[in-house]
Write an enzyme that holds these catalytic residues in place. Structure first.
Site, mmCIF file in Angstrom:
data_model
loop_
_atom_site.group_PDB
_atom_site.id
_atom_site.type_symbol
_atom_site.label_atom_id
_atom_site.label_comp_id
_atom_site.label_asym_id
_atom_site.label_seq_id
_atom_site.Cartn_x
_atom_site.Cartn_y
_atom_site.Cartn_z
ATOM 1 N N TYR A 1 -7.536 -10.383 -15.250
ATOM 2 C CA TYR A 1 -7.334 -11.214 -14.565
ATOM 3 C C TYR A 1 -6.681 -9.796 -14.071
ATOM 4 O O TYR A 1 -6.028 -10.043 -12.759
ATOM 5 C CB TYR A 1 -6.320 -11.857 -15.868
ATOM 6 C CG TYR A 1 -4.572 -12.145 -16.201
ATOM 7 C CD1 TYR A 1 -4.577 -13.047 -15.098
ATOM 8 C CD2 TYR A 1 -3.694 -11.216 -15.810
ATOM 9 C CE1 TYR A 1 -3.596 -14.194 -14.443
ATOM 10 C CE2 TYR A 1 -2.816 -11.940 -15.358
ATOM 11 C CZ TYR A 1 -2.273 -13.179 -14.774
ATOM 12 O OH TYR A 1 -1.709 -13.309 -14.355
ATOM 13 N N GLY B 1 0.223 -25.142 -8.069
ATOM 14 C CA GLY B 1 -0.030 -25.056 -9.672
ATOM 15 C C GLY B 1 1.499 -25.662 -10.379
ATOM 16 O O GLY B 1 2.104 -25.062 -10.611
ATOM 17 N N ILE C 1 3.824 -25.531 -2.481
ATOM 18 C CA ILE C 1 4.052 -24.867 -3.914
ATOM 19 C C ILE C 1 2.481 -24.989 -4.378
ATOM 20 O O ILE C 1 2.571 -26.336 -5.112
ATOM 21 C CB ILE C 1 5.456 -24.932 -4.864
ATOM 22 C CG1 ILE C 1 6.457 -24.675 -3.887
ATOM 23 C CG2 ILE C 1 5.134 -24.721 -6.038
ATOM 24 C CD1 ILE C 1 7.396 -25.790 -4.554
ATOM 25 N N SER D 1 2.349 -28.308 -11.662
ATOM 26 C CA SER D 1 2.436 -29.034 -13.467
ATOM 27 C C SER D 1 3.194 -28.856 -14.146
ATOM 28 O O SER D 1 3.090 -29.560 -15.122
ATOM 29 C CB SER D 1 0.590 -29.523 -13.642
ATOM 30 O OG SER D 1 0.479 -28.651 -14.311
#
Length: 280
Positions: free
Chosen positions: A153, A10, A8, A12
Protein backbone atom coordinates in the site's frame (compact mmCIF):
# COMPACT_ATOMS: atom_id res chain seq x y z
CA UNK A 1 -19.62 27.42 -9.96
CA UNK A 2 -22.89 25.95 -11.20
CA UNK A 3 -21.54 25.27 -14.69
CA UNK A 4 -18.37 23.58 -13.51
CA UNK A 5 -18.11 19.81 -13.64
CA UNK A 6 -16.06 17.55 -11.37
CA UNK A 7 -15.52 13.81 -11.75
CA UNK A 8 -14.80 11.90 -8.54
CA UNK A 9 -13.79 8.25 -8.28
CA UNK A 10 -14.66 5.89 -5.44
CA UNK A 11 -17.76 7.63 -4.09
CA UNK A 12 -19.85 4.79 -2.66
CA UNK A 13 -18.59 5.24 0.92
CA UNK A 14 -16.26 7.19 3.18
CA UNK A 15 -14.24 10.14 1.99
CA UNK A 16 -15.38 9.78 -1.62
CA UNK A 17 -19.05 9.95 -0.70
CA UNK A 18 -18.41 13.06 1.41
CA UNK A 19 -16.34 14.69 -1.35
CA UNK A 20 -19.24 14.20 -3.76
CA UNK A 21 -21.70 15.75 -1.30
CA UNK A 22 -19.34 18.62 -0.52
CA UNK A 23 -18.77 19.41 -4.17
CA UNK A 24 -22.49 19.38 -4.90
CA UNK A 25 -23.12 21.68 -1.94
CA UNK A 26 -20.50 24.03 -3.36
CA UNK A 27 -22.38 24.13 -6.67
CA UNK A 28 -20.30 21.74 -8.76
CA UNK A 29 -22.00 19.48 -11.27
CA UNK A 30 -20.75 16.29 -9.60
CA UNK A 31 -20.13 13.08 -11.51
CA UNK A 32 -19.83 10.50 -8.73
CA UNK A 33 -18.32 7.25 -9.98
CA UNK A 34 -18.03 3.84 -8.34
CA UNK A 35 -17.37 0.25 -9.38
CA UNK A 36 -20.81 -0.96 -8.31
CA UNK A 37 -23.61 1.55 -8.83
CA UNK A 38 -25.97 -0.63 -6.79
CA UNK A 39 -24.12 0.84 -3.78
CA UNK A 40 -25.16 4.40 -4.67
CA UNK A 41 -28.21 4.47 -2.38
CA UNK A 42 -26.38 6.00 0.58
CA UNK A 43 -24.93 8.82 -1.52
CA UNK A 44 -28.21 9.54 -3.28
CA UNK A 45 -30.15 9.57 -0.01
CA UNK A 46 -27.66 11.96 1.57
CA UNK A 47 -27.75 14.18 -1.52
CA UNK A 48 -31.55 14.27 -1.39
CA UNK A 49 -31.46 15.22 2.29
CA UNK A 50 -28.94 17.97 1.53
CA UNK A 51 -31.06 19.27 -1.35
CA UNK A 52 -28.38 18.68 -3.98
CA UNK A 53 -29.61 15.49 -5.66
CA UNK A 54 -30.05 17.37 -8.94
CA UNK A 55 -26.30 18.02 -9.03
CA UNK A 56 -25.24 14.38 -8.51
CA UNK A 57 -24.74 12.15 -11.55
CA UNK A 58 -23.79 8.58 -10.55
CA UNK A 59 -21.85 6.56 -13.11
CA UNK A 60 -20.11 3.20 -13.06
CA UNK A 61 -16.32 3.27 -13.27
CA UNK A 62 -13.66 0.72 -12.37
CA UNK A 63 -10.38 2.61 -12.48
CA UNK A 64 -8.46 -0.57 -13.29
CA UNK A 65 -10.21 -0.80 -16.68
CA UNK A 66 -8.46 1.68 -19.02
CA UNK A 67 -11.08 1.37 -21.76
CA UNK A 68 -13.89 2.05 -19.30
CA UNK A 69 -12.01 5.06 -17.95
CA UNK A 70 -11.59 6.57 -21.42
CA UNK A 71 -15.25 5.96 -22.23
CA UNK A 72 -16.47 7.47 -18.95
CA UNK A 73 -14.41 10.64 -19.34
CA UNK A 74 -15.51 11.10 -22.94
CA UNK A 75 -19.17 10.55 -22.04
CA UNK A 76 -18.96 13.06 -19.19
CA UNK A 77 -17.43 15.74 -21.39
CA UNK A 78 -19.97 15.00 -24.10
CA UNK A 79 -22.83 15.33 -21.63
CA UNK A 80 -21.68 18.51 -19.90
CA UNK A 81 -19.45 20.09 -22.52
CA UNK A 82 -16.48 20.41 -20.19
CA UNK A 83 -14.52 18.87 -17.33
CA UNK A 84 -13.16 21.29 -14.76
CA UNK A 85 -11.78 18.99 -12.09
CA UNK A 86 -11.00 15.39 -11.30
CA UNK A 87 -10.65 13.90 -7.83
CA UNK A 88 -8.78 10.59 -7.79
CA UNK A 89 -10.18 9.01 -4.63
CA UNK A 90 -10.73 5.35 -5.50
CA UNK A 91 -8.36 3.07 -3.63
CA UNK A 92 -8.10 -0.11 -1.61
CA UNK A 93 -6.42 -0.85 1.68
CA UNK A 94 -4.06 -3.77 2.03
CA UNK A 95 -2.26 -5.44 4.92
CA UNK A 96 0.57 -7.89 4.45
CA UNK A 97 4.30 -8.41 4.27
CA UNK A 98 6.54 -9.48 1.40
CA UNK A 99 7.36 -13.04 2.46
CA UNK A 100 3.75 -13.92 3.11
CA UNK A 101 2.04 -12.73 -0.04
CA UNK A 102 2.57 -13.15 -3.74
CA UNK A 103 3.96 -10.66 -6.19
CA UNK A 104 0.57 -10.84 -7.91
CA UNK A 105 -1.05 -9.66 -4.66
CA UNK A 106 1.29 -6.66 -4.68
CA UNK A 107 0.61 -5.97 -8.36
CA UNK A 108 -3.12 -5.90 -7.61
CA UNK A 109 -2.56 -3.23 -4.96
CA UNK A 110 -0.58 -1.16 -7.45
CA UNK A 111 -3.27 -1.55 -10.12
CA UNK A 112 -5.95 0.04 -7.94
CA UNK A 113 -3.97 2.58 -5.95
CA UNK A 114 -1.41 3.73 -8.53
CA UNK A 115 -2.24 2.72 -12.09
CA UNK A 116 -5.92 3.50 -11.53
CA UNK A 117 -4.92 7.07 -10.70
CA UNK A 118 -2.82 7.24 -13.87
CA UNK A 119 -5.60 5.88 -16.11
CA UNK A 120 -8.06 8.52 -14.91
CA UNK A 121 -5.54 11.38 -14.92
CA UNK A 122 -4.29 10.56 -18.42
CA UNK A 123 -7.80 10.49 -19.85
CA UNK A 124 -8.78 13.72 -18.10
CA UNK A 125 -5.75 15.92 -18.71
CA UNK A 126 -6.64 17.14 -22.22
CA UNK A 127 -10.04 18.27 -20.94
CA UNK A 128 -8.53 19.84 -17.82
CA UNK A 129 -6.14 21.83 -20.02
CA UNK A 130 -9.11 23.15 -21.97
CA UNK A 131 -10.79 24.33 -18.79
CA UNK A 132 -7.58 25.27 -16.93
CA UNK A 133 -8.84 22.90 -14.29
CA UNK A 134 -7.77 20.91 -11.24
CA UNK A 135 -6.37 17.41 -10.75
CA UNK A 136 -6.67 16.40 -7.10
CA UNK A 137 -5.50 13.01 -5.84
CA UNK A 138 -6.33 11.59 -2.43
CA UNK A 139 -3.09 10.04 -1.26
CA UNK A 140 -2.26 9.16 2.35
CA UNK A 141 0.26 9.82 5.07
CA UNK A 142 1.31 6.33 3.98
CA UNK A 143 2.56 7.96 0.79
CA UNK A 144 5.15 9.84 2.85
CA UNK A 145 6.09 7.42 5.64
CA UNK A 146 6.55 3.71 5.00
CA UNK A 147 4.66 1.67 7.58
CA UNK A 148 5.15 -1.95 8.69
CA UNK A 149 2.72 -4.48 7.19
CA UNK A 150 1.73 -1.80 4.64
CA UNK A 151 4.60 -2.31 2.21
CA UNK A 152 2.48 -2.73 -0.93
CA UNK A 153 0.00 0.00 0.00
CA UNK A 154 2.76 2.44 0.92
CA UNK A 155 4.66 1.59 -2.27
CA UNK A 156 1.57 2.46 -4.32
CA UNK A 157 1.00 5.71 -2.45
CA UNK A 158 4.71 6.63 -2.61
CA UNK A 159 4.44 6.14 -6.38
CA UNK A 160 1.36 8.38 -6.51
CA UNK A 161 3.16 11.06 -4.52
CA UNK A 162 6.27 10.99 -6.70
CA UNK A 163 4.30 10.95 -9.93
CA UNK A 164 2.04 13.85 -9.03
CA UNK A 165 4.82 15.90 -7.45
CA UNK A 166 6.80 15.52 -10.68
CA UNK A 167 3.77 16.26 -12.86
CA UNK A 168 2.62 19.35 -10.94
CA UNK A 169 5.03 21.96 -12.33
CA UNK A 170 4.67 20.63 -15.88
CA UNK A 171 0.87 20.60 -15.73
CA UNK A 172 0.94 24.13 -14.33
CA UNK A 173 2.58 25.40 -17.52
CA UNK A 174 -0.66 24.49 -19.31
CA UNK A 175 -2.98 25.89 -16.62
CA UNK A 176 -3.74 22.66 -14.73
CA UNK A 177 -3.18 22.71 -10.97
CA UNK A 178 -2.20 19.40 -9.33
CA UNK A 179 -2.79 18.73 -5.64
CA UNK A 180 -2.09 15.77 -3.36
CA UNK A 181 -4.34 15.40 -0.31
CA UNK A 182 -2.94 13.31 2.55
CA UNK A 183 -5.36 11.97 5.17
CA UNK A 184 -4.21 10.17 8.28
CA UNK A 185 -6.58 7.84 10.16
CA UNK A 186 -10.15 8.37 8.92
CA UNK A 187 -13.22 6.73 10.44
CA UNK A 188 -14.53 5.11 7.27
CA UNK A 189 -15.07 1.65 5.81
CA UNK A 190 -11.59 1.72 4.25
CA UNK A 191 -9.97 -0.35 7.02
CA UNK A 192 -12.94 -2.69 7.27
CA UNK A 193 -12.64 -3.30 3.53
CA UNK A 194 -9.13 -4.69 4.03
CA UNK A 195 -11.06 -7.72 5.22
CA UNK A 196 -8.67 -9.53 7.57
CA UNK A 197 -9.41 -11.77 10.52
CA UNK A 198 -6.95 -10.43 13.08
CA UNK A 199 -6.50 -13.64 15.06
CA UNK A 200 -6.11 -15.75 11.94
CA UNK A 201 -3.66 -13.26 10.46
CA UNK A 202 -1.54 -13.27 13.62
CA UNK A 203 -1.53 -17.08 13.68
CA UNK A 204 -0.50 -17.18 10.02
CA UNK A 205 2.20 -14.54 10.40
CA UNK A 206 4.71 -16.96 11.90
CA UNK A 207 7.87 -15.16 12.96
CA UNK A 208 6.08 -11.83 12.42
CA UNK A 209 3.11 -12.75 14.63
CA UNK A 210 4.15 -10.77 17.73
CA UNK A 211 4.92 -7.69 15.64
CA UNK A 212 1.59 -7.96 13.82
CA UNK A 213 -0.30 -8.28 17.12
CA UNK A 214 1.36 -5.10 18.42
CA UNK A 215 0.79 -3.29 15.12
CA UNK A 216 -2.92 -4.13 15.05
CA UNK A 217 -3.34 -3.00 18.66
CA UNK A 218 -1.66 0.32 17.91
CA UNK A 219 -3.68 0.80 14.71
CA UNK A 220 -6.92 0.13 16.56
CA UNK A 221 -6.06 2.88 19.02
CA UNK A 222 -5.21 5.29 16.20
CA UNK A 223 -8.52 4.69 14.44
CA UNK A 224 -10.44 5.08 17.68
CA UNK A 225 -9.57 8.78 17.49
CA UNK A 226 -9.83 9.01 13.70
CA UNK A 227 -10.90 12.04 11.70
CA UNK A 228 -14.39 11.94 10.20
CA UNK A 229 -14.74 11.36 6.45
CA UNK A 230 -16.58 14.68 6.17
CA UNK A 231 -13.69 16.58 7.75
CA UNK A 232 -11.18 14.97 5.41
CA UNK A 233 -13.43 15.60 2.42
CA UNK A 234 -13.75 19.28 3.31
CA UNK A 235 -10.02 19.70 2.65
CA UNK A 236 -10.46 18.27 -0.85
CA UNK A 237 -13.41 20.57 -1.61
CA UNK A 238 -11.43 23.54 -0.31
CA UNK A 239 -8.51 22.67 -2.58
CA UNK A 240 -10.84 22.60 -5.57
CA UNK A 241 -12.01 26.13 -4.76
CA UNK A 242 -8.61 27.56 -3.83
CA UNK A 243 -7.29 29.96 -6.51
CA UNK A 244 -3.73 28.93 -5.63
CA UNK A 245 -4.02 25.38 -4.27
CA UNK A 246 -1.00 23.74 -2.65
CA UNK A 247 0.75 20.79 -4.26
CA UNK A 248 0.50 18.89 -0.97
CA UNK A 249 -1.98 19.32 1.89
CA UNK A 250 -2.82 17.19 4.93
CA UNK A 251 -6.34 16.80 6.26
CA UNK A 252 -5.71 17.14 10.02
CA UNK A 253 -3.22 18.30 12.61
CA UNK A 254 -2.39 14.65 13.33
CA UNK A 255 -1.59 14.06 9.66
CA UNK A 256 0.54 17.22 9.50
CA UNK A 257 2.51 16.16 12.57
CA UNK A 258 3.01 12.64 11.20
CA UNK A 259 4.13 13.78 7.75
CA UNK A 260 6.38 16.40 9.33
CA UNK A 261 8.46 13.64 10.92
CA UNK A 262 9.48 12.42 7.46
CA UNK A 263 9.91 15.77 5.76
CA UNK A 264 12.38 16.89 8.45
CA UNK A 265 14.16 13.50 8.67
CA UNK A 266 17.21 13.60 6.41
CA UNK A 267 18.77 10.30 7.52
CA UNK A 268 15.60 8.26 8.11
CA UNK A 269 16.30 7.67 11.78
CA UNK A 270 13.24 9.46 13.12
CA UNK A 271 10.89 7.53 10.85
CA UNK A 272 12.48 4.20 11.76
CA UNK A 273 12.25 4.93 15.47
CA UNK A 274 8.62 5.97 15.15
CA UNK A 275 7.44 2.93 13.20
CA UNK A 276 9.60 0.47 15.16
CA UNK A 277 7.77 1.54 18.31
CA UNK A 278 4.54 0.19 16.81
CA UNK A 279 5.87 -3.37 16.77
CA UNK A 280 6.61 -3.96 20.45
Amino acid sequence: MGEQTVLITGTSTGIGLEIALGCARAGWRTVATMRDVSRAERLLAAADTAGVADLIDVRRLDVTEPGAVDTCVEEVTSTYGRLDAVVNNAGAGHLGTLEQESIDDIRAVMEVNFFGVLHVSRAALPHLRASRGRLVTVSSVGGILGQPFNEAYCAAKFAVEGFMEALAPLAATTGVRVTLVEPGAVASEFIANVGIDADAAIDAAGVYGPALRAYLARTGQAFAAAQSPAAAAAVVVAALGDPTPPVRVQTSDAARTFVGVKLADLDGGAVSRTTASWLV
